[in-house]
Design a protein around this motif. Sequence first.
Motif, PDB file in Angstrom:
ATOM      1  N   ASP A 142       0.824  -1.203   0.000  1.00 62.13           N
ATOM      2  CA  ASP A 142       0.000   0.000   0.000  1.00 62.13           C
ATOM      3  C   ASP A 142       0.860   1.255   0.000  1.00 62.13           C
ATOM      4  N   GLY A 143       0.305   2.332  -0.568  1.00 57.83           N
ATOM      5  CA  GLY A 143       0.956   3.633  -0.530  1.00 57.83           C
ATOM      6  C   GLY A 143       1.792   3.922  -1.762  1.00 57.83           C
ATOM      7  N   ASP A 144       2.236   5.185  -1.828  1.00 60.43           N
ATOM      8  CA  ASP A 144       3.067   5.637  -2.922  1.00 60.43           C
ATOM      9  C   ASP A 144       4.537   5.610  -2.495  1.00 60.43           C
ATOM     10  N   GLY A 145       5.397   6.097  -3.382  1.00 58.55           N
ATOM     11  CA  GLY A 145       6.812   6.153  -3.062  1.00 58.55           C
ATOM     12  C   GLY A 145       7.503   4.815  -3.135  1.00 58.55           C
ATOM     13  N   GLY A 146       6.977   3.928  -3.966  1.00 50.96           N
ATOM     14  CA  GLY A 146       7.574   2.611  -4.095  1.00 50.96           C
ATOM     15  C   GLY A 146       8.289   2.422  -5.413  1.00 50.96           C
ATOM     16  N   VAL A 147       8.355   1.174  -5.844  1.00 47.92           N
ATOM     17  CA  VAL A 147       9.041   0.795  -7.072  1.00 47.92           C
ATOM     18  C   VAL A 147       8.011   0.575  -8.173  1.00 47.92           C
ATOM     19  N   HIS A 182      -1.111   7.252 -18.012  1.00 49.70           N
ATOM     20  CA  HIS A 182      -0.988   6.345 -16.871  1.00 49.70           C
ATOM     21  C   HIS A 182       0.475   6.157 -16.476  1.00 49.70           C
ATOM     22  N   ILE A 183       1.352   6.097 -17.468  1.00 46.71           N
ATOM     23  CA  ILE A 183       2.784   5.913 -17.201  1.00 46.71           C
ATOM     24  C   ILE A 183       3.320   7.101 -16.410  1.00 46.71           C
ATOM     25  N   GLU A 184       3.004   8.301 -16.853  1.00 44.62           N
ATOM     26  CA  GLU A 184       3.512   9.492 -16.173  1.00 44.62           C
ATOM     27  C   GLU A 184       2.908   9.638 -14.785  1.00 44.62           C
ATOM     28  N   ALA A 185       1.630   9.305 -14.627  1.00 46.43           N
ATOM     29  CA  ALA A 185       1.011   9.371 -13.304  1.00 46.43           C
ATOM     30  C   ALA A 185       1.681   8.381 -12.350  1.00 46.43           C
ATOM     31  N   ALA A 186       1.972   7.183 -12.849  1.00 44.97           N
ATOM     32  CA  ALA A 186       2.633   6.183 -12.007  1.00 44.97           C
ATOM     33  C   ALA A 186       4.041   6.630 -11.624  1.00 44.97           C
ATOM     34  N   ALA A 187       4.759   7.253 -12.558  1.00 46.01           N
ATOM     35  CA  ALA A 187       6.117   7.725 -12.263  1.00 46.01           C
ATOM     36  C   ALA A 187       6.100   8.789 -11.172  1.00 46.01           C
ATOM     37  N   ARG A 188       5.093   9.638 -11.185  1.00 43.87           N
ATOM     38  CA  ARG A 188       5.014  10.682 -10.143  1.00 43.87           C
ATOM     39  C   ARG A 188       4.786  10.084  -8.763  1.00 43.87           C
ATOM     40  N   ARG A 189       4.236   8.877  -8.706  1.00 43.90           N
ATOM     41  CA  ARG A 189       4.015   8.207  -7.413  1.00 43.90           C
ATOM     42  C   ARG A 189       5.241   7.446  -6.947  1.00 43.90           C
ATOM     43  N   ALA A 190       6.194   7.208  -7.849  1.00 41.99           N
ATOM     44  CA  ALA A 190       7.254   6.230  -7.592  1.00 41.99           C
ATOM     45  C   ALA A 190       8.527   6.845  -7.029  1.00 41.99           C
ATOM     46  N   ARG A 191       9.252   6.043  -6.285  1.00 41.78           N
ATOM     47  CA  ARG A 191      10.605   6.404  -5.846  1.00 41.78           C
ATOM     48  C   ARG A 191      11.625   6.014  -6.903  1.00 41.78           C
ATOM     49  N   ALA A 192      11.359   4.905  -7.598  1.00 39.38           N
ATOM     50  CA  ALA A 192      12.262   4.412  -8.640  1.00 39.38           C
ATOM     51  C   ALA A 192      11.449   3.692  -9.698  1.00 39.38           C
TER      52      ALA A 192
END
Length: 364
Positions: free
Chosen positions: A61-66, A141-151
């Motif tokens: 759960d949560g953002d800031g993941g892989v 969707h790709i860009e939205a996911a990247a904004r949530r990600a740490r890597a």
Amino acid sequence: MTQPDLTALLADLRLLTEIESPSGDARGIARVMDVVQGWLEELGAKTEHLVGDTRRFTIGDGDGGVLILAHADTVWPHGTLDRMPWRVEGDKVFGPGTYDMKGGIVGAVHALKLVRDRLSLPVEVLLTPDEEVGSLASREHIEAAARRARAVLVVEPPVAESHALKTGRKGVGMYHVRVHGVSSHAGNAPQQGASAISEAARSLLRVESFARPDLGTTLSTGRIGGGGPVNVVPDLAEFWTDVRVSTLAEAERLEREVRGMTAADSRVTLEVLGGLNRPPFERTPGTARLYERARQVAVTLGFDVSEAFVGGGSDGNFTAPLAPTLDGLGSPGDGAHALHEHVRLDVWPRHVRLLAELIRDPGV
């Protein structure tokens, strides 16, 4: 770390390879996605169907993941398996889409199996249907996911032969220039006409003159057409020019140059369509740290990896400006988009282990 099961890797790769999924074939692509969905749900992933047929799988759960980026479409039309069947020859497995990138999808699933119980961050897998044709439906969707990600880990294949990881890619685009002239009888009143073909020839050379190979900017016109009966001054011609740029500054310069062109004959108009589809994937400090983590992990696994800047684009071009991105983490081999496409079985397992450790701890 436990070794990935090569027999299981091969079985899963064969299953995906023998589902032909050319870009634009929604049914074939959905069949690939359904199989992958089953595998990931067995690992505890939650599935979300997004607009445009992209599927999002989350573990934790949560953002800031892989974020793991993959695509289910291939360049190969239906019937390719008849002339290019799945086959294993020595340490190579051949088949359409094996290297680009069904091996990457299978490797990502098996990497997750290796570290599922040791994850330190949430994981998101984004499986898209249209990478080979520009990711027009999935880019949002790709860009939205990247904004949530740490890597961001992209499971496109590594560089052929060297198996280098990719820390930069050129931006990719295409200009489609339509030239509108004035038709007239070529014998009785040629002076009343304004040839679209003549202007297209001048404009084509001008567009290609904007290249700066020293800066990594190249332009190549791959298609041209126009005209009609030979005894008519033509009123329409057009050409399509491939664009590759290493930096956003060069992309912006090209936009100004190409869209600022005017015809030598005032009776002729130029219509410029297209432009940059994928921005340049520039090597940021975050990407450098991600690569260094990969290099250190590889050493602990008993091999070396290098990095490369390549001319072709991927969905990593969209994420690199938004989050640390490392590309080329798919299956080693050769022959992307070619009849000799294959995966190297002797080195594939170690790349799966490398990917697994980066999923567990990307080091950024």
